[in-house]
Write a protein that holds these residues in place. Structure first.
Motif, PDB file in Angstrom:
ATOM      1  N   THR A   1       0.729  -1.268   0.228  1.00 15.03           N
ATOM      2  CA  THR A   1      -0.011  -0.039   0.040  1.00 15.03           C
ATOM      3  C   THR A   1       0.903   1.071   0.093  1.00 15.03           C
ATOM      4  OG1 THR A   1      -1.792  -1.073   1.383  1.00 15.03           O
ATOM      5  CG2 THR A   1      -1.601   1.125   1.204  1.00 15.03           C
ATOM      6  N   VAL A   2       0.817   2.018  -0.983  1.00 12.38           N
ATOM      7  CA  VAL A   2       1.587   3.341  -1.108  1.00 12.38           C
ATOM      8  C   VAL A   2       0.855   4.483  -0.844  1.00 12.38           C
ATOM      9  CG1 VAL A   2       2.995   4.700  -2.616  1.00 12.38           C
ATOM     10  CG2 VAL A   2       3.215   2.053  -2.879  1.00 12.38           C
ATOM     11  N   ALA A   3       1.311   5.299   0.114  1.00 12.02           N
ATOM     12  CA  ALA A   3       0.665   6.390   0.535  1.00 12.02           C
ATOM     13  C   ALA A   3       1.520   7.608   0.729  1.00 12.02           C
ATOM     14  CB  ALA A   3       0.017   5.999   2.005  1.00 12.02           C
ATOM     15  N   ARG A   4       0.683   8.673   0.702  1.00 11.14           N
ATOM     16  CA  ARG A   4       1.531  10.201   0.757  1.00 11.14           C
ATOM     17  C   ARG A   4       1.027  10.623   2.350  1.00 11.14           C
ATOM     18  NH1 ARG A   4       1.231  14.906  -3.634  1.00 11.14           N
ATOM     19  NH2 ARG A   4       3.119  15.901  -2.831  1.00 11.14           N
ATOM     20  N   LEU A   5       2.184  10.744   3.304  1.00 16.92           N
ATOM     21  CA  LEU A   5       2.058  10.946   4.514  1.00 16.92           C
ATOM     22  C   LEU A   5       2.032  12.388   4.560  1.00 16.92           C
ATOM     23  CD1 LEU A   5       4.657   8.509   5.899  1.00 16.92           C
ATOM     24  CD2 LEU A   5       2.284   8.205   5.906  1.00 16.92           C
ATOM     25  N   ALA A   6       2.816  13.339   3.830  1.00 22.68           N
ATOM     26  CA  ALA A   6       2.843  14.631   3.967  1.00 22.68           C
ATOM     27  C   ALA A   6       3.095  15.178   2.524  1.00 22.68           C
ATOM     28  CB  ALA A   6       4.036  15.152   4.800  1.00 22.68           C
ATOM     29  N   PRO A   7       3.372  16.273   2.201  1.00 27.42           N
ATOM     30  CA  PRO A   7       3.812  16.747   0.962  1.00 27.42           C
ATOM     31  C   PRO A   7       4.850  16.295   0.584  1.00 27.42           C
ATOM     32  CG  PRO A   7       2.772  18.820   2.283  1.00 27.42           C
ATOM     33  CD  PRO A   7       2.794  17.522   2.971  1.00 27.42           C
ATOM     34  N   ASP A   8       5.996  16.078   1.346  1.00 28.89           N
ATOM     35  CA  ASP A   8       7.118  15.635   1.082  1.00 28.89           C
ATOM     36  C   ASP A   8       7.631  14.347   1.530  1.00 28.89           C
ATOM     37  OD1 ASP A   8       7.482  16.307   3.555  1.00 28.89           O
ATOM     38  OD2 ASP A   8       9.213  17.363   3.401  1.00 28.89           O
ATOM     39  N   ARG A   9       6.756  13.451   2.006  1.00 33.29           N
ATOM     40  CA  ARG A   9       6.815  12.368   2.568  1.00 33.29           C
ATOM     41  C   ARG A   9       5.811  11.245   2.058  1.00 33.29           C
ATOM     42  NH1 ARG A   9       7.123  13.147   8.385  1.00 33.29           N
ATOM     43  NH2 ARG A   9       8.865  14.362   8.068  1.00 33.29           N
ATOM     44  N   PHE A  10       6.444   9.968   1.844  1.00 35.49           N
ATOM     45  CA  PHE A  10       5.947   8.900   1.293  1.00 35.49           C
ATOM     46  C   PHE A  10       5.880   7.473   1.911  1.00 35.49           C
ATOM     47  CE2 PHE A  10       6.745  12.249  -1.728  1.00 35.49           C
ATOM     48  CZ  PHE A  10       5.630  12.599  -2.197  1.00 35.49           C
ATOM     49  N   THR A  11       5.147   6.636   1.769  1.00 35.98           N
ATOM     50  CA  THR A  11       5.660   5.333   2.503  1.00 35.98           C
ATOM     51  C   THR A  11       4.774   4.315   1.599  1.00 35.98           C
ATOM     52  OG1 THR A  11       5.618   4.016   4.474  1.00 35.98           O
ATOM     53  CG2 THR A  11       3.442   5.303   3.890  1.00 35.98           C
ATOM     54  N   ALA A  12       5.705   2.883   1.694  1.00 37.04           N
ATOM     55  CA  ALA A  12       5.093   1.844   1.248  1.00 37.04           C
ATOM     56  C   ALA A  12       5.054   0.820   2.362  1.00 37.04           C
ATOM     57  CB  ALA A  12       5.820   1.166   0.261  1.00 37.04           C
ATOM     58  N   PHE A  13       3.668   0.523   2.615  1.00 35.71           N
ATOM     59  CA  PHE A  13       3.337  -0.613   3.830  1.00 35.71           C
ATOM     60  C   PHE A  13       3.695  -1.851   2.909  1.00 35.71           C
ATOM     61  CE2 PHE A  13      -0.223  -2.708   6.201  1.00 35.71           C
ATOM     62  CZ  PHE A  13       0.435  -3.433   6.989  1.00 35.71           C
ATOM     63  N   THR A  14       4.730  -2.735   3.493  1.00 37.31           N
ATOM     64  CA  THR A  14       4.834  -3.907   2.765  1.00 37.31           C
ATOM     65  C   THR A  14       5.415  -4.960   3.849  1.00 37.31           C
ATOM     66  OG1 THR A  14       6.163  -4.780   0.882  1.00 37.31           O
ATOM     67  CG2 THR A  14       7.185  -3.311   2.425  1.00 37.31           C
ATOM     68  N   HIS A  15       5.673  -6.276   3.320  1.00 34.29           N
ATOM     69  CA  HIS A  15       6.160  -7.276   4.046  1.00 34.29           C
ATOM     70  C   HIS A  15       7.456  -7.174   4.556  1.00 34.29           C
ATOM     71  CE1 HIS A  15       2.807 -10.075   3.598  1.00 34.29           C
ATOM     72  NE2 HIS A  15       2.863  -9.614   2.278  1.00 34.29           N
ATOM     73  N   ALA A  16       7.988  -7.038   5.548  1.00 34.12           N
ATOM     74  CA  ALA A  16       9.423  -6.995   6.167  1.00 34.12           C
ATOM     75  C   ALA A  16      10.325  -7.631   5.324  1.00 34.12           C
ATOM     76  CB  ALA A  16       9.492  -7.514   7.564  1.00 34.12           C
ATOM     77  N   ASP A  17      10.043  -8.724   4.759  1.00 34.35           N
ATOM     78  CA  ASP A  17      11.067  -9.606   4.080  1.00 34.35           C
ATOM     79  C   ASP A  17      11.416  -8.960   2.583  1.00 34.35           C
ATOM     80  OD1 ASP A  17      11.400 -11.941   5.731  1.00 34.35           O
ATOM     81  OD2 ASP A  17       9.953 -13.105   4.774  1.00 34.35           O
TER      82      ASP A  17
END
Length: 216
Positions: free
Chosen positions: A153-169
């Motif tokens: 799941t790829v999300a925008r956390l802030a105007p300049d910050r992004f994240t991918a929620f993914t498996h640790a492996d």
């Protein structure tokens, strides 16, 4: 042939020759894409495919974005929880995904703090305007989705910050190296972004605190 096909054909000619008409053609590409329900990401990908070296001129990309955002219908209550401009998921949707994983883990006896992570990308600087941030968001979102393609799941956390929620492996040295290469290619000429792996808390109640810190 519909007006979008006509516009993209005109763009292919303009990008290879008549640069003076490039902005006007790009505006038509963006407006016609929106009217036909074609996503902004797909329209920009088409422009890239038609451009030498898959690098459409910035002025053309900017014009497509402006025309698309001005012509696209307003999303109905954000039904799919995606930003229509960048195709990134919203923070509330990310929170729902996190809650789902913690709930499933509680029933099945595994630990989200071990099984999953958030891979975070923070840009080296903010853009001069929101549109520039959105264009960079397209690049970062694409890089995260390609580097971590399995159930991410790829999300925008802030105007300049992004994240991918993914498996640790998947967030191993190989995955992070692929991400770094894609970011270098997509953000060429910009300051190097900061990338880190954020471990999830053991306690589901601490997720609120984690997201609050990441969205500051």
């Amino acid at each position: 042939m519909n007006d979008y096909d006509v516009a993209t054909a005109a763009f292919a000619r303009a990008v290879l020759g008549d640069r003076e008409s490039l902005v006007d053609v790009a505006l038509v590409v963006g407006a016609s894409a929106a009217s036909h329900g074609i996503s902004l990401v797909e329209a920009i990908e088409t422009m890239a495919d038609l451009s030498p070296g898959r690098e459409p001129p910035y002025v053309a990309v900017r014009s497509v974005v402006e025309a698309w955002t001005g012509s696209a219908p307003s999303p109905a209550a954000d039904a799919d929880c995606h930003d229509p401009l960048t195709a990134l998921t919203s923070v509330p949707h990310l929170r729902t995904r996190l809650d789902d994983v913690y709930r499933q883990a509680g029933h099945r006896g595994w630990e989200p703090a071990v099984s999953h992570v958030l891979v975070v990308v923070e840009l080296g600087r903010r853009g001069a305007h929101a549109l520039e941030d959105d264009l960079w968001g397209l690049e970062v979102g694409h890089a995260l989705a390609v580097a971590f393609p399995a159930h991410e799941t790829v999300a925008r956390l802030a105007p300049d910050r992004f994240t991918a929620f993914t498996h640790a492996d998947d967030a191993d040295a190989v995955g992070l190296a692929v991400l770094a290469r894609l970011l270098r290619e997509g953000l060429a000429g910009e300051p190097e972004p900061r990338v880190w792996v954020e471990r999830l808390p053991v306690d589901a109640d601490a997720v609120t605190w984690l997201l609050s810190r990441l969205t500051e």
